[in-house]
Design an enzyme around this catalytic site. Sequence first.
Site: not given
Ligand code: AHR
Length: 548
Positions: A62, A107, A207-208, A279, A331, A388
């Site tokens: 990113e 993001n 995205n999200e 995450y 992700e 990432q």
């Molecule tokens: O990977 C970091 C961030 O986590 C990304 O920009 C977003 O998509 C997610 O919330």
Amino acid sequence: MAHIARRSFLKNSLTAAAAASAPLVFRNSLFAQASSSSTRVYLDTRRALAPLDRNIFGSFLEHLGRAIYEGIYEPGSSLSDAAGFRKDVAAEIKQLGVPIVRYPGGNFVSGYHWLDGVGPRKDRPRILEKAWNSIETNQFGTDDFMAWCQLVGSKPLMGLNLGTSTPEMAAALVEYCNVEKGTKWSDLRRANGTANPYKVEHWCLGNEMDGPWQIGHMTAVEYGMKAADAGRQMRYVDGSLKLIACGSSNNSMPTYLEWDREVLEQCFDYVDGLSLHRYFGNTPEETGDDSTRYMALNLSMERQIAESLAVCDYVRGRRHSSKRLWLSFDEWNVWYRKRSGSDVDGHGQVAPHLLEEVYNLEDALLVGGLVNTLIRNSDRVKIACLAQLINVIAPIMTNASGFYRQTIYYPYAWALKYASGSALKIAVESPTYESLSADYRERGGKFNEAVPYVDVSATFDRAAGETAVFLFNRDLASARDVELVWEDTAPTRVLDSLVLTGNDLKAFNGFDKPQNVAPKGFDKPSTANGRTKMQLPPRSYTVVRFGA
Ligand code: AHR
């Protein structure tokens, strides 16, 4: 700041009671309480799932922190080539064999205008980037990413701005990338120096978009309609695309699964896959700082996959459609230390140090478990991205003079190197331990689940005659005996055998101690009478590759 609002939002939604989850279901492996203390794994090469799509071992870059600038692109560095690409990093990614890389966000993408990043560098604007409060110089953009992908041998997974931009500009980017010549956008690409189209196959429609932190956040119905229109216009340009709709950002969202259903009801006909993100962290909220609970979190990923697939299949059933959507887990990783303050706020700087999480041994073990979960679900998960790749919540960290490998590098690298062919539908009998569930909310959240000490995945490559077995010993105190029971043909030799373990769960690597946590050779296990016996060290992740 959008990301700070996001943090407090997540915290609140984690503490709020969400709907109770379904009972623990493992789609592609069987866990049962064993009567003895040893673990048995039953393997039969006739029980193969669909061929493993290597895109489940993808990653993500990113425009965030030092992922692009100082990560893969550093013009003027003695380590870089004439195009400004870091040669040491490119060689490392190439040898890893990362099949697909998601780009440019995250993001970031929801406020990004791709036209800012193409054409002569001197004309590209310097932008105040809002998602991470950084300065985006646009010195690296779409054409640069395509050139880098070619250099490292990866395919692009392109993200589109469905926040501040339009379906029309999404289709324009497809035209820029995929049409050969003779149209406004394809001729712009040619004028910018690339005659041949890139033929990008996979695209993320935003995205999200369920997240209140996301630039352009909207309701599920609004997003679903926008995604459908983007898909429609993009497919008019190139009918061969594979399109992914934004599913839930994590399983703690108040709209979890409802969002997915409402989105798919709008755009089902235009998409091929649904995204999901997650995450994990060893935090007071998630695990009570208890490492035994932390080690069980890949089971929560397994549930998230099952629940998201249930929604895909529900919408499919309602429509009497023959189309079976797949999942893009685009992700996933451990991320919990660098989530606030200056770790997520670039303070208007170029390439600030953001999200530079330092991973320890227990993080690497969980990442091994998460890899196991992805392999076990590879019949329906067709893309997944370790988020990432460089410097930002990443397995590889750079500075001006080189790079080092974080602990989580190893389970990811083993998946890339050893998993091949098809995942096997294995049966595992393992002793279990009781652990407070990360997901179930009954009994005031005090719901113990039985967690198998040994978590296993396996792949079988018929052409090569090779089987790879990945074993995660969650037992933090004791070694665990394991017996592989070969139900059809037993292998004759061990080709590779490695283990990642150590005495200190909190040990980590750094530029000053790059090998502090690193794999060691694992004694080659022997096979007799159709059974292979081995002993897994406590707190370990092991891979064994067998030849026919
Ligand atoms: O990977 C970091 C961030 O986590 C990304 O920009 C977003 O998509 C997610 O919330």
